[in-house]
Motif scaffolding. Structure first.
Motif, PDB file in Angstrom:
ATOM      1  N   MET A   1      84.413  74.934   4.583  1.00 48.57           N
ATOM      2  CA  MET A   1      84.371  73.581   4.055  1.00 48.57           C
ATOM      3  C   MET A   1      83.800  72.630   5.103  1.00 48.57           C
ATOM      4  O   MET A   1      84.062  72.775   6.291  1.00 48.57           O
ATOM      5  N   VAL A   2      83.006  71.669   4.645  1.00 50.47           N
ATOM      6  CA  VAL A   2      82.451  70.631   5.510  1.00 50.47           C
ATOM      7  C   VAL A   2      82.803  69.278   4.911  1.00 50.47           C
ATOM      8  O   VAL A   2      82.579  69.040   3.722  1.00 50.47           O
ATOM      9  N   PHE A   3      83.352  68.381   5.727  1.00 55.81           N
ATOM     10  CA  PHE A   3      83.627  67.013   5.300  1.00 55.81           C
ATOM     11  C   PHE A   3      82.423  66.134   5.642  1.00 55.81           C
ATOM     12  O   PHE A   3      81.965  66.134   6.786  1.00 55.81           O
ATOM     13  N   VAL A   4      81.916  65.404   4.659  1.00 62.51           N
ATOM     14  CA  VAL A   4      80.869  64.409   4.901  1.00 62.51           C
ATOM     15  C   VAL A   4      81.479  63.037   4.655  1.00 62.51           C
ATOM     16  O   VAL A   4      81.967  62.748   3.557  1.00 62.51           O
ATOM     17  N   PHE A   5      81.463  62.205   5.689  1.00 63.98           N
ATOM     18  CA  PHE A   5      82.009  60.846   5.592  1.00 63.98           C
ATOM     19  C   PHE A   5      80.892  59.887   5.217  1.00 63.98           C
ATOM     20  O   PHE A   5      79.892  59.764   5.925  1.00 63.98           O
ATOM     21  N   PHE A   6      81.084  59.212   4.087  1.00 60.25           N
ATOM     22  CA  PHE A   6      80.107  58.245   3.592  1.00 60.25           C
ATOM     23  C   PHE A   6      80.507  56.861   4.104  1.00 60.25           C
ATOM     24  O   PHE A   6      81.443  56.244   3.593  1.00 60.25           O
ATOM     25  N   CYS A   7      79.814  56.393   5.145  1.00 59.73           N
ATOM     26  CA  CYS A   7      80.160  55.119   5.798  1.00 59.73           C
ATOM     27  C   CYS A   7      78.928  54.219   5.838  1.00 59.73           C
ATOM     28  O   CYS A   7      78.463  53.820   6.917  1.00 59.73           O
ATOM     29  N   ILE A   8      78.374  53.915   4.684  1.00 58.09           N
ATOM     30  CA  ILE A   8      77.191  53.054   4.609  1.00 58.09           C
ATOM     31  C   ILE A   8      77.596  51.748   3.945  1.00 58.09           C
ATOM     32  O   ILE A   8      78.023  51.728   2.791  1.00 58.09           O
TER      33      ILE A   8
ATOM     34  N   ARG B   1      92.720  68.710  11.249  1.00 54.43           N
ATOM     35  CA  ARG B   1      91.895  69.635  10.478  1.00 54.43           C
ATOM     36  C   ARG B   1      90.921  70.358  11.407  1.00 54.43           C
ATOM     37  O   ARG B   1      90.409  69.776  12.358  1.00 54.43           O
ATOM     38  N   ALA B   2      90.653  71.623  11.083  1.00 55.21           N
ATOM     39  CA  ALA B   2      89.754  72.437  11.909  1.00 55.21           C
ATOM     40  C   ALA B   2      88.334  72.482  11.352  1.00 55.21           C
ATOM     41  O   ALA B   2      87.429  72.988  12.018  1.00 55.21           O
ATOM     42  N   GLU B   3      88.111  71.954  10.141  1.00 55.53           N
ATOM     43  CA  GLU B   3      86.806  72.062   9.504  1.00 55.53           C
ATOM     44  C   GLU B   3      85.764  71.183  10.212  1.00 55.53           C
ATOM     45  O   GLU B   3      86.093  70.152  10.789  1.00 55.53           O
ATOM     46  N   PRO B   4      84.483  71.573  10.144  1.00 53.49           N
ATOM     47  CA  PRO B   4      83.425  70.715  10.684  1.00 53.49           C
ATOM     48  C   PRO B   4      83.241  69.469   9.813  1.00 53.49           C
ATOM     49  O   PRO B   4      83.608  69.466   8.635  1.00 53.49           O
ATOM     50  N   PHE B   5      82.683  68.421  10.418  1.00 56.68           N
ATOM     51  CA  PHE B   5      82.426  67.213   9.643  1.00 56.68           C
ATOM     52  C   PHE B   5      81.144  66.541  10.102  1.00 56.68           C
ATOM     53  O   PHE B   5      80.668  66.748  11.218  1.00 56.68           O
ATOM     54  N   ILE B   6      80.594  65.737   9.202  1.00 60.58           N
ATOM     55  CA  ILE B   6      79.375  64.963   9.461  1.00 60.58           C
ATOM     56  C   ILE B   6      79.644  63.545   8.996  1.00 60.58           C
ATOM     57  O   ILE B   6      80.281  63.329   7.960  1.00 60.58           O
ATOM     58  N   VAL B   7      79.154  62.576   9.753  1.00 65.12           N
ATOM     59  CA  VAL B   7      79.309  61.171   9.393  1.00 65.12           C
ATOM     60  C   VAL B   7      77.935  60.591   9.070  1.00 65.12           C
ATOM     61  O   VAL B   7      76.995  60.745   9.858  1.00 65.12           O
TER      62      VAL B   7
ATOM     63  N   VAL C   1      84.176  62.226   1.806  1.00 70.41           N
ATOM     64  CA  VAL C   1      85.259  61.283   2.070  1.00 70.41           C
ATOM     65  C   VAL C   1      84.631  59.894   2.165  1.00 70.41           C
ATOM     66  O   VAL C   1      83.716  59.682   2.967  1.00 70.41           O
ATOM     67  N   VAL C   2      85.089  58.980   1.348  1.00 71.95           N
ATOM     68  CA  VAL C   2      84.539  57.623   1.350  1.00 71.95           C
ATOM     69  C   VAL C   2      85.112  56.861   2.543  1.00 71.95           C
ATOM     70  O   VAL C   2      86.332  56.694   2.659  1.00 71.95           O
TER      71      VAL C   2
ATOM     72  N   ALA D   1      78.235  61.136  18.035  1.00 68.36           N
ATOM     73  CA  ALA D   1      76.768  61.154  17.966  1.00 68.36           C
ATOM     74  C   ALA D   1      76.213  62.497  17.531  1.00 68.36           C
ATOM     75  O   ALA D   1      75.249  62.563  16.754  1.00 68.36           O
ATOM     76  N   SER D   2      76.801  63.584  17.995  1.00 67.14           N
ATOM     77  CA  SER D   2      76.252  64.907  17.702  1.00 67.14           C
ATOM     78  C   SER D   2      76.447  65.334  16.254  1.00 67.14           C
ATOM     79  O   SER D   2      75.810  66.269  15.786  1.00 67.14           O
ATOM     80  N   ARG D   3      77.338  64.653  15.541  1.00 70.15           N
ATOM     81  CA  ARG D   3      77.590  65.020  14.146  1.00 70.15           C
ATOM     82  C   ARG D   3      77.416  63.823  13.226  1.00 70.15           C
ATOM     83  O   ARG D   3      78.077  63.717  12.192  1.00 70.15           O
ATOM     84  N   ARG D   4      76.539  62.904  13.624  1.00 70.40           N
ATOM     85  CA  ARG D   4      76.348  61.685  12.842  1.00 70.40           C
ATOM     86  C   ARG D   4      74.893  61.525  12.425  1.00 70.40           C
ATOM     87  O   ARG D   4      73.976  61.803  13.186  1.00 70.40           O
ATOM     88  N   ILE D   5      74.701  61.048  11.193  1.00 70.88           N
ATOM     89  CA  ILE D   5      73.387  60.657  10.682  1.00 70.88           C
ATOM     90  C   ILE D   5      73.396  59.133  10.609  1.00 70.88           C
ATOM     91  O   ILE D   5      74.148  58.548   9.825  1.00 70.88           O
ATOM     92  N   ASP D   6      72.604  58.484  11.453  1.00 71.80           N
ATOM     93  CA  ASP D   6      72.553  57.025  11.454  1.00 71.80           C
ATOM     94  C   ASP D   6      71.502  56.538  10.461  1.00 71.80           C
ATOM     95  O   ASP D   6      70.376  57.053  10.412  1.00 71.80           O
ATOM     96  N   VAL D   7      71.879  55.557   9.658  1.00 75.94           N
ATOM     97  CA  VAL D   7      70.940  54.938   8.724  1.00 75.94           C
ATOM     98  C   VAL D   7      70.913  53.435   8.999  1.00 75.94           C
ATOM     99  O   VAL D   7      71.865  52.875   9.532  1.00 75.94           O
ATOM    100  N   ASP D   8      69.796  52.787   8.667  1.00 74.52           N
ATOM    101  CA  ASP D   8      69.766  51.335   8.867  1.00 74.52           C
ATOM    102  C   ASP D   8      70.086  50.628   7.560  1.00 74.52           C
ATOM    103  O   ASP D   8      70.082  51.226   6.484  1.00 74.52           O
ATOM    104  N   LEU D   9      70.381  49.348   7.673  1.00 73.85           N
ATOM    105  CA  LEU D   9      70.840  48.599   6.504  1.00 73.85           C
ATOM    106  C   LEU D   9      69.737  48.387   5.478  1.00 73.85           C
ATOM    107  O   LEU D   9      70.018  48.197   4.296  1.00 73.85           O
ATOM    108  N   GLU D  10      68.484  48.420   5.921  1.00 69.34           N
ATOM    109  CA  GLU D  10      67.384  48.169   4.991  1.00 69.34           C
ATOM    110  C   GLU D  10      67.028  49.414   4.183  1.00 69.34           C
ATOM    111  O   GLU D  10      66.825  49.345   2.968  1.00 69.34           O
ATOM    112  N   HIS D  11      66.953  50.571   4.843  1.00 66.42           N
ATOM    113  CA  HIS D  11      66.498  51.788   4.166  1.00 66.42           C
ATOM    114  C   HIS D  11      67.637  52.692   3.704  1.00 66.42           C
ATOM    115  O   HIS D  11      67.450  53.520   2.824  1.00 66.42           O
TER     116      HIS D  11
END
Length: 202
Positions: A1-8, A101-107, A54-55, A120-130
């Protein structure tokens, strides 16, 4: 299982950002519609049945998970939980969520939420415009491909249940698992009643 955190940060249907709670001072106001982000992210995750969402926006303070699932319908049943932050940073709330939790996650995060080198190593950075665009999608695919079976293996109902409840609740529930499974034990009902009484007194 992989947790993806939606933080936009942004607006989705009736859900708007509530900057006073978790947004750092002087951050730009996030008023961009997130429909395109949710749609592209949902399509991206279609190939990865081991991923849950995860929202991590500010919405959970104002809207229940049922509404979050309806407005994020492109994620399907993947929306399993939320991160609520009152004081401290969004990053610390994510790390606290994963601490048991032991599962991997991405933000996936926009700059109106405060994230540092810790993730930083498990994060996808997005900008507010795109927002979550093709470039962010490519980064997410790279992360998920690296995680292999964690992301690609389908999840069982037990997996989904573990993802849905918070780790504190899991620890409390574990006290009851053995007695509940031991239904043939003649002392089962007495033991369970005793455990529940002890819990109620705390």
């Amino acid at each position: 299982m992989v947790f993806v955190f939606f933080c936009i940060g942004g607006v989705l249907g009736p859900m708007h950002q509530h900057a006073s709670l978790t947004t750092r001072e002087n951050a730009p106001e996030a008023t961009r519609s997130l429909e395109a982000d949710v749609s592209l992210l949902g399509r991206t995750l279609d190939a990865f049945p081991g991923v849950v969402v995860v929202v991590g926006n500010d919405w959970p303070f104002y809207y229940d998970i049922g509404l979050l699932r309806r407005e994020c319908r492109e994620f399907g049943r993947r929306v399993v939980n939320v991160v609520k932050t009152l004081g401290g940073s969004k990053e610390q709330a994510v790390l606290d969520f994963m601490s048991g939790r032991a599962e991997p996650f991405i933000v996936i995060a926009s700059p109106d939420f405060e994230f540092t080198e810790l993730t930083a190593s498990r994060r996808i950075d997005v900008d507010l415009e795109h927002g979550f665009d093709d470039e962010a999608r490519a980064g997410l695919l790279e992360h998920l491909d690296t995680l292999g079976v964690y992301a690609s293996n389908p999840l069982s109902e037990d997996d989904m249940l573990r993802a849905t409840v918070v780790s504190r609740d899991v620890r409390r529930a574990q006290k009851y698992i053995s007695p509940i499974r031991a239904r043939e034990d003649v002392a089962f009902q007495h033991k369970l009643r005793s455990l529940m009484s002890e819990e109620a007194m705390r």
